[in-house]
Design an enzyme around this catalytic site. Structure first.
Site: not given
Ligand code: 0GY
Length: 304
Positions: A124, A157, A32-33, A181, A256
């Site tokens: 990351r 990612y 999560c963010h 993902h 997420d």
């Molecule tokens: C996610 C996916 C996305 C974005 C980011 O760091 C990010 O901006 O990871 C995405 O846009 O696919 O993991 O949140």
């Protein structure tokens, strides 16, 4: 002055449903963010999108609503290599969150020690072209060399189509790898097809963990058409199930939240919790995915 959101940007679901599936005690949301709030934690100048504010209080409220015990807060690209919002959230969690940071190749030992003390356990590396400009591989290798002695891992990612070009580099990195993902498969291709097989082979022959997350981002068929239907994103399920079956002790799950860059559909986080039953269909597998595996990676030696 605060920057306006990227046009079309959807805010996170304001009232997620209560899941039917009761998460096992100690469940971890391992992806999560937090975004801002930008008045306190401005977004990075080179970012590719401007999100809505989604601060730690909203994240912790979601955690409690869903029945999650702990979070892993992953640095999002909109904050660049300024980890302050993420670190602030991890510190405020009282030990119930860990962090994954973005750092520059010239990061110093003192800064890494400080991040570790705050609860950061990984960095990351992002290869998704719509999110970041490519980083030179020497820079990423330099970072990897600095973080490996801390026992950290590297979160990767990338898009599945880019794996052939990246896998040799990934395979030479000196730390465990955690793939976001499901490696972003094209779910219109067969689960037994060459693209996904390549991903599984890569995961099976390296020190790799996989997040079975983001069905809402990978789906082509979309969420359920019928209101009240709680089995969603069915086209993603075979891919996630396959990973859980092949690597039951190296899979992680996450919401997420707050779901960056979604412009057509914003998932109900309660539904995402219910979705887990379709990926891991026995209590034993669910416990591995939700509790044992993330605890081993992020809180080793602690009990859930
Ligand atoms: C996610 C996916 C996305 C974005 C980011 O760091 C990010 O901006 O990871 C995405 O846009 O696919 O993991 O949140």
């Amino acid at each position: 002055m605060t920057a306006p959101k990227t046009p079309g940007w959807l805010d996170w679901c304001p009232a997620p449903s209560t899941p039917d599936f009761r998460l096992p005690p100690g469940a971890v949301d391992a992806h999560c963010h937090v975004f801002g709030p930008q008045a306190q934690f401005p977004f990075a100048s080179g970012r590719k999108y401007t999100p809505c504010d989604a601060g730690k209080d909203a994240l912790f409220a979601l955690r409690d609503h869903l029945g999650v015990a702990r979070n892993v807060i992953v640095q999002a690209t909109c904050h660049g290599a300024d980890n302050s919002a993420m670190v602030d959230a991890v510190r405020a969690s009282g030990g119930r969150a860990r962090g994954v940071a973005t750092v520059r190749p010239d990061v110093g030992a003192a800064e890494l020690r400080e991040l570790h003390a705050a609860g950061v356990r990984g960095v990351r590396f992002n290869f998704v072209k719509r999110l970041v400009d490519a980083s030179p591989r020497e820079d990423l290798s330099a970072i990897a060399k600095k973080i490996a002695p801390l026992g950290w891992h590297i979160v990767l990612y990338f898009e599945a189509a880019d794996l052939p070009e990246l896998e040799t580099f990934f395979g030479g990195l000196p730390a465990p790898l955690v793939i976001d993902h499901l490696g972003r498969p094209d779910v219109t291709q067969p689960v037994d097809g060459p693209e996904f097989r390549r991903f599984l082979d890569f995961a099976g022959t390296h020190d790799v963990w996989v997040k079975v997350s983001c069905p809402e981002r990978l789906t082509v068929t979309g969420p359920p058409a019928l209101a009240g239907e709680r089995h969603a994103y069915t086209d993603v399920v075979p891919f996630a199930r396959r990973v859980v079956e092949e690597f039951p002790d190296r899979v992680l799950w996450g919401t997420d939240w707050p779901h960056p860059n979604l412009k057509h559909h914003m998932p109900d986080d309660g539904l995402l919790v219910d979705h887990v039953r379709h990926l891991a269909d026995t209590p034993g597998r669910q416990r591995q995915l939700l509790v044992d595996n993330p605890m081993r990676l992020y809180w080793p030696g602690e009990t859930a």
